[in-house]
Design an enzyme around this catalytic site. Structure first.
Site, PDB file in Angstrom:
ATOM      1  N   ASN A 196      -1.958  -0.193   7.075  1.00 45.07           N
ATOM      2  CA  ASN A 196      -1.444  -1.510   7.469  1.00 45.07           C
ATOM      3  C   ASN A 196      -0.590  -2.174   6.382  1.00 45.07           C
ATOM      4  O   ASN A 196      -0.491  -3.391   6.314  1.00 45.07           O
ATOM      5  CB  ASN A 196      -2.586  -2.410   7.964  1.00 45.07           C
ATOM      6  CG  ASN A 196      -3.624  -2.702   6.889  1.00 45.07           C
ATOM      7  OD1 ASN A 196      -3.444  -2.328   5.734  1.00 45.07           O
ATOM      8  ND2 ASN A 196      -4.684  -3.392   7.265  1.00 45.07           N
TER       9      ASN A 196
ATOM     10  N   LYS B  91       0.832  -1.205   0.000  1.00 48.00           N
ATOM     11  CA  LYS B  91       0.000   0.000   0.000  1.00 48.00           C
ATOM     12  C   LYS B  91       0.876   1.269   0.000  1.00 48.00           C
ATOM     13  O   LYS B  91       2.096   1.174   0.192  1.00 48.00           O
ATOM     14  CB  LYS B  91      -0.933  -0.045   1.230  1.00 48.00           C
ATOM     15  CG  LYS B  91      -1.927  -1.220   1.184  1.00 48.00           C
ATOM     16  CD  LYS B  91      -2.889  -1.180   2.365  1.00 48.00           C
ATOM     17  CE  LYS B  91      -3.880  -2.341   2.305  1.00 48.00           C
ATOM     18  NZ  LYS B  91      -4.874  -2.287   3.400  1.00 48.00           N
TER      19      LYS B  91
ATOM     20  N   TYR C 185     -12.447  -1.762  -3.480  1.00 46.45           N
ATOM     21  CA  TYR C 185     -12.921  -1.960  -2.108  1.00 46.45           C
ATOM     22  C   TYR C 185     -14.445  -1.876  -1.999  1.00 46.45           C
ATOM     23  O   TYR C 185     -14.969  -1.582  -0.922  1.00 46.45           O
ATOM     24  CB  TYR C 185     -12.264  -0.953  -1.170  1.00 46.45           C
ATOM     25  CG  TYR C 185     -10.867  -1.358  -0.719  1.00 46.45           C
ATOM     26  CD1 TYR C 185     -10.671  -2.521   0.036  1.00 46.45           C
ATOM     27  CD2 TYR C 185      -9.762  -0.578  -1.014  1.00 46.45           C
ATOM     28  CE1 TYR C 185      -9.410  -2.894   0.468  1.00 46.45           C
ATOM     29  CE2 TYR C 185      -8.479  -0.951  -0.590  1.00 46.45           C
ATOM     30  CZ  TYR C 185      -8.320  -2.112   0.157  1.00 46.45           C
ATOM     31  OH  TYR C 185      -7.070  -2.478   0.597  1.00 46.45           O
TER      32      TYR C 185
ATOM     33  N   HIS D 267      -1.951  -5.637   1.405  1.00 43.92           N
ATOM     34  CA  HIS D 267      -3.261  -6.243   1.151  1.00 43.92           C
ATOM     35  C   HIS D 267      -3.058  -7.667   0.681  1.00 43.92           C
ATOM     36  O   HIS D 267      -2.073  -7.969   0.003  1.00 43.92           O
ATOM     37  CB  HIS D 267      -4.007  -5.470   0.052  1.00 43.92           C
ATOM     38  CG  HIS D 267      -5.238  -6.176  -0.439  1.00 43.92           C
ATOM     39  ND1 HIS D 267      -6.463  -6.052   0.184  1.00 43.92           N
ATOM     40  CD2 HIS D 267      -5.418  -7.054  -1.468  1.00 43.92           C
ATOM     41  CE1 HIS D 267      -7.347  -6.818  -0.451  1.00 43.92           C
ATOM     42  NE2 HIS D 267      -6.735  -7.436  -1.456  1.00 43.92           N
TER      43      HIS D 267
ATOM     44  N   GLU E  19      -9.528 -10.173  -7.877  1.00 51.05           N
ATOM     45  CA  GLU E  19      -8.554  -9.110  -7.579  1.00 51.05           C
ATOM     46  C   GLU E  19      -7.324  -9.190  -8.477  1.00 51.05           C
ATOM     47  O   GLU E  19      -6.783  -8.162  -8.882  1.00 51.05           O
ATOM     48  CB  GLU E  19      -8.159  -9.168  -6.097  1.00 51.05           C
ATOM     49  CG  GLU E  19      -9.303  -8.754  -5.186  1.00 51.05           C
ATOM     50  CD  GLU E  19      -8.955  -8.750  -3.720  1.00 51.05           C
ATOM     51  OE1 GLU E  19      -9.815  -8.339  -2.915  1.00 51.05           O
ATOM     52  OE2 GLU E  19      -7.831  -9.171  -3.342  1.00 51.05           O
TER      53      GLU E  19
HETATM   54  P1  DAT Z   1      -7.827  -7.042   5.377  1.00 50.01           P
HETATM   55  O1  DAT Z   1      -7.054  -5.956   4.648  1.00 50.01           O
HETATM   56  O2  DAT Z   1      -7.024  -7.643   6.481  1.00 50.01           O
HETATM   57  O3  DAT Z   1      -8.435  -8.058   4.444  1.00 50.01           O
HETATM   58  P2  DAT Z   1     -10.510  -5.921   5.633  1.00 50.01           P
HETATM   59  O4  DAT Z   1     -10.814  -6.584   4.324  1.00 50.01           O
HETATM   60  O5  DAT Z   1     -11.434  -6.178   6.763  1.00 50.01           O
HETATM   61  O6  DAT Z   1      -9.029  -6.290   6.130  1.00 50.01           O
HETATM   62  O7  DAT Z   1     -10.440  -4.344   5.424  1.00 50.01           O
HETATM   63  C1  DAT Z   1      -9.823  -3.807   4.269  1.00 50.01           C
HETATM   64  C2  DAT Z   1      -9.016  -2.612   4.675  1.00 50.01           C
HETATM   65  O8  DAT Z   1      -9.864  -1.596   5.200  1.00 50.01           O
HETATM   66  C3  DAT Z   1      -7.993  -2.874   5.781  1.00 50.01           C
HETATM   67  O9  DAT Z   1      -6.789  -3.427   5.297  1.00 50.01           O
HETATM   68  C4  DAT Z   1      -7.810  -1.508   6.343  1.00 50.01           C
HETATM   69  C5  DAT Z   1      -9.204  -0.906   6.261  1.00 50.01           C
HETATM   70  N1  DAT Z   1      -9.951  -1.115   7.501  1.00 50.01           N
HETATM   71  C6  DAT Z   1     -10.578  -2.248   7.899  1.00 50.01           C
HETATM   72  N2  DAT Z   1     -11.150  -2.096   9.095  1.00 50.01           N
HETATM   73  C7  DAT Z   1     -10.895  -0.814   9.467  1.00 50.01           C
HETATM   74  C8  DAT Z   1     -11.204  -0.022  10.604  1.00 50.01           C
HETATM   75  N3  DAT Z   1     -11.926  -0.497  11.629  1.00 50.01           N
HETATM   76  N4  DAT Z   1     -10.741   1.254  10.643  1.00 50.01           N
HETATM   77  C9  DAT Z   1     -10.036   1.785   9.627  1.00 50.01           C
HETATM   78  N5  DAT Z   1      -9.695   1.095   8.519  1.00 50.01           N
HETATM   79  C10 DAT Z   1     -10.118  -0.190   8.442  1.00 50.01           C
HETATM   80 MG    MG Z   2      -9.913  -7.915   3.018  1.00 47.54          MG
END
Ligand code: DAT
Ligand code: MG
Length: 140
Positions: free
Chosen positions: A112, A9, A49, A115, A126
């Site tokens: 974080n 990212k 997303y 991805h 994807e």
């Molecule tokens: P992952 O990236 O581990 O698959 P996810 O699909 O639940 O996680 O969410 C996609 C992204 O969205 C994640 O990498 C960062 C952001 N995100 C998820 N939950 C969040 C939160 N509670 N606050 C802020 N950003 C968040």
């Molecule tokens: Mg995810």
């Protein structure tokens, strides 16, 4: 033996962590089958997303993901989807295991670093979001 999509990212690219992340992939035995540097438009990020549309963090996530270039990778090898998720660690770096990318480098749930696709269905969608067939190294 499905491929999965990996992304470094904008925070990872800005902090020059691409090499370290690729080293982890190589050392884990996973295989890099495709890679490029791209900059997402707002439209791209919203589409990528789309599953998170309506969530409180959606707009911020789109802003963040378009804030700079990203590195997209096709990662292959046996169990690549699960193994890449394992290498990344939990979404929230505070909850991620030691020696995972997010535990080591991520600064928040949003920023974080990486991805990874979460299932075979999303991996297929994807990977094809970013790559044409002829940009992916064949298996074997
Ligand atoms: P992952 O990236 O581990 O698959 P996810 O699909 O639940 O996680 O969410 C996609 C992204 O969205 C994640 O990498 C960062 C952001 N995100 C998820 N939950 C969040 C939160 N509670 N606050 C802020 N950003 C968040
Ligand atoms: Mg995810």
């Amino acid at each position: 033996m499905a491929n999965t999509l990996g992304i470094v990212k904008p925070d990872g690219v800005r902090r020059k962590l691409v090499g370290k992340i690729i080293t982890k992939i190589e050392n884990s035995g996973l295989i890099l089958r495709g890679m490029k540097v791209v900059r997402l438009s707002k439209e791209d990020a919203k589409e990528f997303y789309a599953i998170h549309e309506g969530k409180p963090f959606f707009n911020s996530l789109v802003e963040f993901m378009t804030s700079g270039p990203i590195v997209v990778m096709v990662i292959g090898g046996h169990g690549s989807i699960e193994r890449w998720r394992e290498l990344m660690g939990a979404t929230d770096p505070a909850k991620a295991k030691y020696n995972t990318i997010r535990r080591e480098y991520a600064t928040s749930v949003e920023k974080n670093i990486v991805h990874g696709s979460d299932s075979e269905t999303t991996a297929r969608a994807e990977v094809s979001f970013f790559f044409n067939e002829d940009e992916i190294l064949p298996k074997g």
